[in-house]
Design a protein around this motif. Sequence first.
Motif, PDB file in Angstrom:
ATOM      1  N   VAL A   1      39.716  37.710  41.015  1.00 52.42           N
ATOM      2  CA  VAL A   1      40.595  38.363  41.998  1.00 52.42           C
ATOM      3  C   VAL A   1      39.772  39.183  42.983  1.00 52.42           C
ATOM      4  O   VAL A   1      39.961  39.087  44.205  1.00 52.42           O
ATOM      5  CB  VAL A   1      41.631  39.254  41.283  1.00 52.42           C
ATOM      6  CG1 VAL A   1      42.391  40.114  42.286  1.00 52.42           C
ATOM      7  CG2 VAL A   1      42.617  38.389  40.505  1.00 52.42           C
TER       8      VAL A   1
ATOM      9  N   GLU B   1      49.244  38.781  34.879  1.00 50.91           N
ATOM     10  CA  GLU B   1      50.235  39.114  35.908  1.00 50.91           C
ATOM     11  C   GLU B   1      49.898  40.447  36.571  1.00 50.91           C
ATOM     12  O   GLU B   1      50.100  40.629  37.776  1.00 50.91           O
ATOM     13  CB  GLU B   1      51.640  39.168  35.301  1.00 50.91           C
ATOM     14  CG  GLU B   1      52.224  37.816  34.952  1.00 50.91           C
ATOM     15  CD  GLU B   1      52.334  36.905  36.156  1.00 50.91           C
ATOM     16  OE1 GLU B   1      53.012  37.264  37.134  1.00 50.91           O
ATOM     17  OE2 GLU B   1      51.701  35.825  36.147  1.00 50.91           O
TER      18      GLU B   1
ATOM     19  N   PHE C   1      46.596  39.717  38.800  1.00 57.33           N
ATOM     20  CA  PHE C   1      46.762  38.801  39.926  1.00 57.33           C
ATOM     21  C   PHE C   1      47.908  39.188  40.866  1.00 57.33           C
ATOM     22  O   PHE C   1      48.249  38.419  41.750  1.00 57.33           O
ATOM     23  CB  PHE C   1      46.998  37.366  39.416  1.00 57.33           C
ATOM     24  CG  PHE C   1      45.732  36.639  39.072  1.00 57.33           C
ATOM     25  CD1 PHE C   1      45.192  35.703  39.946  1.00 57.33           C
ATOM     26  CD2 PHE C   1      45.070  36.889  37.884  1.00 57.33           C
ATOM     27  CE1 PHE C   1      44.022  35.031  39.635  1.00 57.33           C
ATOM     28  CE2 PHE C   1      43.895  36.223  37.558  1.00 57.33           C
ATOM     29  CZ  PHE C   1      43.371  35.291  38.443  1.00 57.33           C
ATOM     30  N   ARG C   2      48.494  40.351  40.660  1.00 57.44           N
ATOM     31  CA  ARG C   2      49.576  40.765  41.556  1.00 57.44           C
ATOM     32  C   ARG C   2      49.047  40.873  42.992  1.00 57.44           C
ATOM     33  O   ARG C   2      48.082  41.556  43.270  1.00 57.44           O
ATOM     34  CB  ARG C   2      50.160  42.105  41.101  1.00 57.44           C
ATOM     35  CG  ARG C   2      51.413  42.517  41.875  1.00 57.44           C
ATOM     36  CD  ARG C   2      52.003  43.795  41.299  1.00 57.44           C
ATOM     37  NE  ARG C   2      52.552  43.578  39.965  1.00 57.44           N
ATOM     38  CZ  ARG C   2      52.163  44.231  38.890  1.00 57.44           C
ATOM     39  NH1 ARG C   2      51.212  45.149  38.968  1.00 57.44           N
ATOM     40  NH2 ARG C   2      52.699  43.982  37.718  1.00 57.44           N
TER      41      ARG C   2
ATOM     42  N   ARG D   1      46.295  33.062  43.622  1.00 54.86           N
ATOM     43  CA  ARG D   1      47.312  32.939  42.583  1.00 54.86           C
ATOM     44  C   ARG D   1      47.355  31.502  42.037  1.00 54.86           C
ATOM     45  O   ARG D   1      47.651  31.278  40.862  1.00 54.86           O
ATOM     46  CB  ARG D   1      48.670  33.310  43.186  1.00 54.86           C
ATOM     47  CG  ARG D   1      49.858  33.056  42.280  1.00 54.86           C
ATOM     48  CD  ARG D   1      49.938  34.078  41.179  1.00 54.86           C
ATOM     49  NE  ARG D   1      50.790  33.631  40.081  1.00 54.86           N
ATOM     50  CZ  ARG D   1      51.331  34.431  39.176  1.00 54.86           C
ATOM     51  NH1 ARG D   1      51.096  35.724  39.252  1.00 54.86           N
ATOM     52  NH2 ARG D   1      52.074  33.973  38.222  1.00 54.86           N
TER      53      ARG D   1
ATOM     54  N   ASP E   1      48.017  29.929  38.160  1.00 54.82           N
ATOM     55  CA  ASP E   1      49.130  29.025  37.845  1.00 54.82           C
ATOM     56  C   ASP E   1      48.628  27.760  37.152  1.00 54.82           C
ATOM     57  O   ASP E   1      49.231  27.282  36.182  1.00 54.82           O
ATOM     58  CB  ASP E   1      49.901  28.661  39.116  1.00 54.82           C
ATOM     59  CG  ASP E   1      50.731  29.834  39.635  1.00 54.82           C
ATOM     60  OD1 ASP E   1      50.925  30.795  38.868  1.00 54.82           O
ATOM     61  OD2 ASP E   1      51.172  29.792  40.798  1.00 54.82           O
TER      62      ASP E   1
END
Length: 803
Positions: free
Chosen positions: A523, A595, A598-599, A604, A608
């Motif tokens: 990230v 979660e 990766f907000r 993203r 997934d």
Amino acid sequence: MTAIKHALQRDIFTPNDERLLSIVNVCKAGKKKKNCFLCATVTTERPVQVRVVKVKKSDKGDFYKRQMAWELRDLAEVDAKDASKENPEFDLHFEKVYRWVASSTAEKNSFISCIWKLNQRYLRKKVEFVNVSSQLLEESAPSGESQSVAGGDEDALDDYQELNAREEQDIEGMMEVCEYAISNAEAFAEKLSKELQVLDGNYMDLSKGHIRALQEGDLSSSKGIEACINASEALLQCMNVALRPGHEKVMAVKQQQHLFTELRDTFARRLTNHLNNVFVHQGHDQSSMLSQHMAELTLPKHSPLHRDLLRYAKLMEWLKNTQREKYEGLSRTYVDYMTRLYEREIKDFFEVAKIKMAGTAKEGKGNKFGLHGSSGKLTGSTSSLNKLAVQGSSSRRSQSSSLLDMGNMSASDLDVADRTKFDKIFEQVLSELEPLCLAEQDFISKFFKLQQHPTLVEVEESDGVVPSRQPPPGEHRHFISSTEKDMVRLMMNKVFQSIETELNSLIALGDKIDSFHSLYMLVKMSHHVWTAENVDPASYLSTTLGNVLVTVKRNFDKCISGQIRQMEEVKISKKSKVGVLPFVAGFEEFAELAETIFRNAERRGDLDKAYVKLIRAVFMNVEKVANESQKTPRDVVMMENFHHIFSTLSHLKISCLETERREAKHKYTDHLQSYVINSLGQPLEKLNHFFEGVEARVAQGVREDEVSYQLAFNKQELRKVIKEYPGKEVKKGLDNLYKKVDKHLCEEESLLQVVWHSMQDEFIRQYKHFEGLIGRCYPGSGITMEFTIGDMLEYFSSIAQSH
């Protein structure tokens, strides 16, 4: 954000004589629109004007445009929404209220702090600050940043001095009068002599002050540098005067040109020697400051060195145009020396980062690794740090290395704290490197006057790159066609050649300490690559971070593959019930962690894809364990674990796993029903068996009203079976069934009452089904069960309460 701030200053505010002091990435509250930037700026001329400027990226290109501006004097109120909690929202009250949501609370606070400083300095508290932490305002005393804004850009250089009107007229007059169809040599000689006197007086004669500046001017003081700049430009003008045919053969002209050449060469040598010494001495002073940065995770700033050297930028340009070989020599010297300087600084910087990173694994466990705190002396080499990393790795495997471990860990406070510290360390590393690289690239472009026009780049065997020159006899060089922008990038590659290696080493250490660190690194690195690419996709910073991002992504993929492999290798006890499998509980912990990390992340899609791989592996291995289970029935293993998966996915609302959420619910309900039906066949086994035989005869073609004539299924046999199940016996059988179910089910999933209620519903359904068969196959017999539905409901209720 540093990179974007740099780009906005260069492209939008510098041309408008403004300085950018603070920036916040925002979007309008309540609307899903593209992000924009709010910028706090001041003008560089007095009286100082303070503005809030809205800037957004163009829809049709990779550039930013100024969209709207408000004067700070028109700002009535700043509402930060909440002074005690983190909240990215804030309002600015101009002629109307503008509601914004910042990309982070930290950016919002920094922007509001800057507005408060500017208000204190220029407006004297005319702006109302609401819901702003008093601590934030107390720490935001007016700084030198706002006090120095009127001074303009310290790096600005003097404009080029053009010829004045009189000089232009003199040259044009001489050129018009002098004709070369010579018929009278004596007349021409006399005329030429007069013209040369004019030429000599106006264009080929340096003042004594200029000559003195070129020969002995002080190159260490600002005044002396300015004198040398003026003298060098005057010399260049003299040497570039266009001579008419024949003038170059005149002895006076030859002598003057020889003088100019000597002055040029003398000054070029003086300048080259002086700048070589500046590189060495300034670099030495920079090295002496290294110890100040050892205790903290910061890189030394090179702005003083850059500021000092940029005073010579015009002289470097002069050297580039007149003495290309010396210019190239200085380029090589600068690159070589700065490569060594940066290598030392970066190595020490990453040494501190590695010790702090390894420290996250030993805090809270005593001084296990024997490392000093950040204020102590730092000892040991990178190899010793690697050993520490391996020790840290093995000691933490029970905490966070896999989904199996996470199921038992329950996200311990220590582990969360460790990961938070690691995230801050990694972000600090990237945040320190980014402005360092941008500042150096900007300096190289300005100092060496490297623009966008084509040139030749010489690539030496050592990968050192300098502008092209003719090689001496016997020396082999390789030349490639390029642009000066490419040359900046190649010089940067040499100067910062250690950054990519050190970053990869740091990433490897973080991955060894905790494989889930790869989520944080993916990230953070993705965001910094995105930021760098928005400024300049071809820059050194963008290219290097992009290369390192590939490594981080590879580690992330390896982490996911490792979790899947450990699921496949899981072993279950043959002596105890299975319950919720460790990797099922671990997936929930992983998803909650991911979660959070990766907000609002740019990548993203990577998460997934990992989710889909992990959940399919979870599904497959739950099935595998259920099939192999000996102590716990297969239906129970499937029911409990898919109930947990369904609950997890319903809670987290992961859109890419919606199909799997529905599938988990379907598997849970199917196996719940299967378990209930199979279990209920045991308390009333003979009765179930009798009516299964009745249904089989009907299926074979026997009419329902003739079943009673079958020897094995006549009325007498039915009465005999029913008598074996009086109410007391039924209740006893149900009580034993409850105890058996209780042994099968695990406490953490709390499904006992759900299963018991489903059994009650199924028992009632079976009872009604048996009654229907008696009515249809034994009409008028008067045969009934020895217990009623009411009795049955009382049995189920009392058994549940008694346990």
